[in-house]
Design a protein around this motif. Structure first.
Motif, PDB file in Angstrom:
ATOM      1  N   HIS A 199     -28.832 -51.170 -53.730  1.00  0.00           N
ATOM      2  CA  HIS A 199     -29.664 -50.903 -52.547  1.00  0.00           C
ATOM      3  C   HIS A 199     -29.518 -49.447 -52.082  1.00  0.00           C
ATOM      4  O   HIS A 199     -29.930 -49.120 -50.983  1.00  0.00           O
ATOM      5  CB  HIS A 199     -29.257 -51.814 -51.385  1.00  0.00           C
ATOM      6  N   SER A 200     -28.967 -48.599 -52.918  1.00  0.00           N
ATOM      7  CA  SER A 200     -28.575 -47.263 -52.457  1.00  0.00           C
ATOM      8  C   SER A 200     -29.747 -46.357 -52.082  1.00  0.00           C
ATOM      9  O   SER A 200     -29.554 -45.349 -51.398  1.00  0.00           O
ATOM     10  CB  SER A 200     -27.718 -46.567 -53.529  1.00  0.00           C
ATOM     11  N   LEU A 201     -30.964 -46.698 -52.507  1.00  0.00           N
ATOM     12  CA  LEU A 201     -32.127 -45.886 -52.133  1.00  0.00           C
ATOM     13  C   LEU A 201     -32.894 -46.471 -50.954  1.00  0.00           C
ATOM     14  O   LEU A 201     -33.922 -45.920 -50.544  1.00  0.00           O
ATOM     15  CB  LEU A 201     -33.078 -45.741 -53.334  1.00  0.00           C
ATOM     16  N   LYS A 202     -32.408 -47.569 -50.413  1.00  0.00           N
ATOM     17  CA  LYS A 202     -33.098 -48.219 -49.297  1.00  0.00           C
ATOM     18  C   LYS A 202     -32.724 -47.529 -47.980  1.00  0.00           C
ATOM     19  O   LYS A 202     -31.579 -47.125 -47.774  1.00  0.00           O
ATOM     20  CB  LYS A 202     -32.728 -49.705 -49.225  1.00  0.00           C
ATOM     21  N   ASP A 203     -33.698 -47.437 -47.073  1.00  0.00           N
ATOM     22  CA  ASP A 203     -33.461 -46.784 -45.780  1.00  0.00           C
ATOM     23  C   ASP A 203     -32.296 -47.412 -45.036  1.00  0.00           C
ATOM     24  O   ASP A 203     -31.481 -46.712 -44.425  1.00  0.00           O
ATOM     25  CB  ASP A 203     -34.718 -46.879 -44.899  1.00  0.00           C
ATOM     26  N   TYR A 204     -32.251 -48.754 -45.051  1.00  0.00           N
ATOM     27  CA  TYR A 204     -31.232 -49.436 -44.255  1.00  0.00           C
ATOM     28  C   TYR A 204     -29.826 -49.147 -44.752  1.00  0.00           C
ATOM     29  O   TYR A 204     -28.853 -49.330 -44.012  1.00  0.00           O
ATOM     30  CB  TYR A 204     -31.494 -50.948 -44.196  1.00  0.00           C
ATOM     31  N   TYR A 205     -29.674 -48.711 -46.009  1.00  0.00           N
ATOM     32  CA  TYR A 205     -28.365 -48.276 -46.499  1.00  0.00           C
ATOM     33  C   TYR A 205     -28.178 -46.777 -46.275  1.00  0.00           C
ATOM     34  O   TYR A 205     -27.157 -46.335 -45.733  1.00  0.00           O
ATOM     35  CB  TYR A 205     -28.199 -48.587 -47.985  1.00  0.00           C
ATOM     36  N   HIS A 250     -25.220 -42.122 -45.120  1.00  0.00           N
ATOM     37  CA  HIS A 250     -25.237 -40.665 -45.250  1.00  0.00           C
ATOM     38  C   HIS A 250     -25.437 -39.915 -43.932  1.00  0.00           C
ATOM     39  O   HIS A 250     -25.123 -38.732 -43.854  1.00  0.00           O
ATOM     40  CB  HIS A 250     -26.327 -40.251 -46.236  1.00  0.00           C
ATOM     41  N   LEU A 251     -25.962 -40.575 -42.916  1.00  0.00           N
ATOM     42  CA  LEU A 251     -26.170 -39.890 -41.641  1.00  0.00           C
ATOM     43  C   LEU A 251     -25.166 -40.318 -40.575  1.00  0.00           C
ATOM     44  O   LEU A 251     -25.231 -39.859 -39.438  1.00  0.00           O
ATOM     45  CB  LEU A 251     -27.607 -40.139 -41.135  1.00  0.00           C
ATOM     46  N   GLY A 252     -24.277 -41.218 -40.957  1.00  0.00           N
ATOM     47  CA  GLY A 252     -23.205 -41.597 -40.042  1.00  0.00           C
ATOM     48  C   GLY A 252     -23.629 -42.473 -38.885  1.00  0.00           C
ATOM     49  O   GLY A 252     -22.909 -42.571 -37.886  1.00  0.00           O
ATOM     50  N   LEU A 253     -24.812 -43.111 -38.979  1.00  0.00           N
ATOM     51  CA  LEU A 253     -25.267 -43.988 -37.900  1.00  0.00           C
ATOM     52  C   LEU A 253     -24.480 -45.291 -37.911  1.00  0.00           C
ATOM     53  O   LEU A 253     -24.073 -45.776 -38.956  1.00  0.00           O
ATOM     54  CB  LEU A 253     -26.765 -44.290 -38.055  1.00  0.00           C
ATOM     55  N   GLU A 254     -24.279 -45.855 -36.716  1.00  0.00           N
ATOM     56  CA  GLU A 254     -23.591 -47.137 -36.623  1.00  0.00           C
ATOM     57  C   GLU A 254     -24.567 -48.290 -36.854  1.00  0.00           C
ATOM     58  O   GLU A 254     -24.208 -49.323 -37.412  1.00  0.00           O
ATOM     59  CB  GLU A 254     -22.928 -47.280 -35.241  1.00  0.00           C
ATOM     60  N   ARG A 255     -25.829 -48.113 -36.390  1.00  0.00           N
ATOM     61  CA  ARG A 255     -26.878 -49.114 -36.569  1.00  0.00           C
ATOM     62  C   ARG A 255     -28.178 -48.423 -36.957  1.00  0.00           C
ATOM     63  O   ARG A 255     -28.403 -47.265 -36.611  1.00  0.00           O
ATOM     64  CB  ARG A 255     -27.114 -49.912 -35.285  1.00  0.00           C
ATOM     65  N   PHE A 256     -29.023 -49.186 -37.654  1.00  0.00           N
ATOM     66  CA  PHE A 256     -30.328 -48.625 -38.041  1.00  0.00           C
ATOM     67  C   PHE A 256     -31.366 -49.739 -38.123  1.00  0.00           C
ATOM     68  O   PHE A 256     -31.055 -50.853 -38.581  1.00  0.00           O
ATOM     69  CB  PHE A 256     -30.229 -47.914 -39.400  1.00  0.00           C
ATOM     70  N   TYR A 257     -32.581 -49.432 -37.668  1.00  0.00           N
ATOM     71  CA  TYR A 257     -33.719 -50.347 -37.739  1.00  0.00           C
ATOM     72  C   TYR A 257     -34.791 -49.709 -38.611  1.00  0.00           C
ATOM     73  O   TYR A 257     -35.226 -48.584 -38.342  1.00  0.00           O
ATOM     74  CB  TYR A 257     -34.297 -50.568 -36.343  1.00  0.00           C
ATOM     75  N   THR A 258     -35.256 -50.399 -39.635  1.00  0.00           N
ATOM     76  CA  THR A 258     -36.340 -49.855 -40.454  1.00  0.00           C
ATOM     77  C   THR A 258     -37.678 -50.065 -39.760  1.00  0.00           C
ATOM     78  O   THR A 258     -37.800 -50.864 -38.830  1.00  0.00           O
ATOM     79  CB  THR A 258     -36.423 -50.549 -41.827  1.00  0.00           C
ATOM     80  N   ASN A 259     -38.692 -49.356 -40.229  1.00  0.00           N
ATOM     81  CA  ASN A 259     -40.059 -49.663 -39.842  1.00  0.00           C
ATOM     82  C   ASN A 259     -40.472 -50.955 -40.554  1.00  0.00           C
ATOM     83  O   ASN A 259     -39.852 -51.348 -41.549  1.00  0.00           O
ATOM     84  CB  ASN A 259     -41.000 -48.527 -40.248  1.00  0.00           C
ATOM     85  N   PRO A 260     -41.514 -51.634 -40.077  1.00  0.00           N
ATOM     86  CA  PRO A 260     -41.962 -52.851 -40.767  1.00  0.00           C
ATOM     87  C   PRO A 260     -42.353 -52.556 -42.210  1.00  0.00           C
ATOM     88  O   PRO A 260     -42.941 -51.516 -42.509  1.00  0.00           O
ATOM     89  CB  PRO A 260     -43.189 -53.280 -39.941  1.00  0.00           C
TER      90      PRO A 260
END
Length: 416
Positions: free
Chosen positions: A356-362, A367-377
């Motif tokens: 899943h390394s190319l997926k936004d949610y990963y 790589h940006l150090g975020l604690e949480r992330f929500y993708t677009n639909p």
């Protein structure tokens, strides 16, 4: 007045007596809450019995009689003459349909339109020439016609875009001032994710090349609301007004519809925002609860927690776990929607060791150090349904992991 349904009229007599009328249909700017344009639609009037002749039969008869150029010129000339009679016409753009069959026949095409405008004292910048691009096979000819009109100062609109064999590349090479999106894409757009996706692509391209977008054939409020949310610039259809005389009564009726619609759009946006807030709040509760419980568990107990969460929440489609490199650990845990998940070459839940390394949610978490992330639909490859993925960090022992929860955004009927 009755409507003719077959070719039982004399087209040459109609031409000789100039027996055509112009019906005008308003073009609306909802942001400005006003009428900004009028499309001129020609109807024939049979001198023998005053029957109304629809444009398709009129041009069919002209084609059979070899007088298409003459009819096309008459339609344009009459439309400009009638437009000139409209009060405050200088504040409204006249949209003129150009019969594409005359592009290779009428060598005076642009000059004739110029002469008609000059005769009535109409500024060229008050006229938009509508061309059905899918009906023009020769790109060079299409570009030539558009450039000649543009050099004179006319607007150019590509009509019925999205119908038949419309080509996105033609938008790039022609750069029209206005793109009229065909009713086949607009009708029921509020219910079709696919139609919305296509229209969004057209809107994004239009912004890039500097074109306005116009949705035509609008009859239902829900479709207008959806078009507005997507960013359509102009609107046209029976919802606002049918083609006819553009007198004070017609203007008043149309403006009332516009104001009513604008008010409903405002309320619809407020409702949508509140619904999204509530949905986000519910999803956040689920995420926080999963985070809290995982902090007390070892990794071997994670999947039991995932199963309980997926089974207990209708909005959760599936949950899966990634290691620090983006590789999936264990199976994808599916919830109440498991029966609807597709199992074929295109749609299937991800499996253990999938990358899943190319997926936004990963990527955004890792790589940006975020604690949480929500993708677009997006369309889930696990189910073929529209979903959003929420991802967040967790750990077990000395290792870091990323938990991914797919929330159902909208159920779709996808056949693959």
């Amino acid at each position: 007045m009755s409507m003719v349904s077959h070719l039982n009229f004399d087209i040459k007599e109609i031409l000789a007596k100039e027996s055509v009328i112009t019906a005008f249909q308003p073009i609306i700017s909802l942001k400005r809450k006003r009428i900004v344009g009028l499309e001129a639609l020609t109807r024939g009037c049979d001198p023998a019995n005053d029957s109304m002749i629809p444009p398709n039969l009129l041009f069919e008869a002209a084609d059979e009689a070899g007088v298409t150029i003459e009819l096309d010129r008459l339609c344009r000339r009459t439309a400009i003459k009638n437009y000139r009679k409209i009060k405050n016409h200088r504040d409204i753009v006249l949209f003129l349909n150009l019969n594409t069959s005359v592009l290779n026949q009428d060598c005076e095409l642009q000059m004739r339109t110029k002469i008609y405008a000059d005769t009535e004292g109409i500024n060229y910048g008050n006229i938009a020439m509508e061309i059905v691009e899918s009906a023009v096979e020769n790109n060079a000819k299409l570009i030539e016609v558009i450039e000649k009109y543009r050099e004179l100062g006319f607007f150019v609109a590509l009509d019925d875009f999205g119908a038949l064999h419309s080509n996105l590349n033609r938008l790039v090479i022609t750069k029209p001032d206005i793109i009229k999106i065909d009713r086949c894409l607009v009708n029921n757009v509020s219910k079709s994710y696919y139609q919305r996706s296509i229209i969004k692509s057209i809107i994004e391209l239009a912004k890039t090349i500097g074109s306005l977008t116009l949705a035509e054939g609008l009859e239902e409020e829900e479709d207008i609301f959806t078009c507005y949310e997507m960013g359509i610039d102009l609107y046209q259809g029976f919802y606002f007004a049918r083609p006819g005389e553009f007198d004070e009564i017609a203007v008043e009726g149309c403006i009332n519809r516009v104001l009513t619609c604008a008010d409903k759009i405002k309320k619809n946006i407020e409702t949508s925002i509140n619904e999204n807030k509530e949905k986000h709040k519910e999803n956040q509760k689920i995420i926080e609860e999963v985070e809290r419980r995982l902090n007390k568990l070892t990794i071997k107990d994670f999947f039991q927690e995932f199963q309980e969460t997926a089974n207990g929440n209708d909005s959760v489609q599936c949950i899966y776990l990634l290691d620090s490199s983006g590789t999936q650990i264990g199976p994808t845990i599916c919830g109440c929607g498991k029966k609807s998940l597709k199992q074929n070459h295109f749609f299937r839940p991800a499996e253990e060791l999938d990358d899943h390394s190319l997926k936004d949610y990963y990527y955004y978490i890792s790589h940006l150090g975020l604690e949480r992330f929500y993708t677009n639909p997006y369309i889930s490859l696990a189910s073929g349904q529209l979903c959003r993925t929420a991802s967040f960090r967790t750990n077990a022992g000395a290792k870091n992991y990323i938990v991914c929860i797919d929330f159902i955004e909208q159920k779709l009927d996808i056949q693959v």
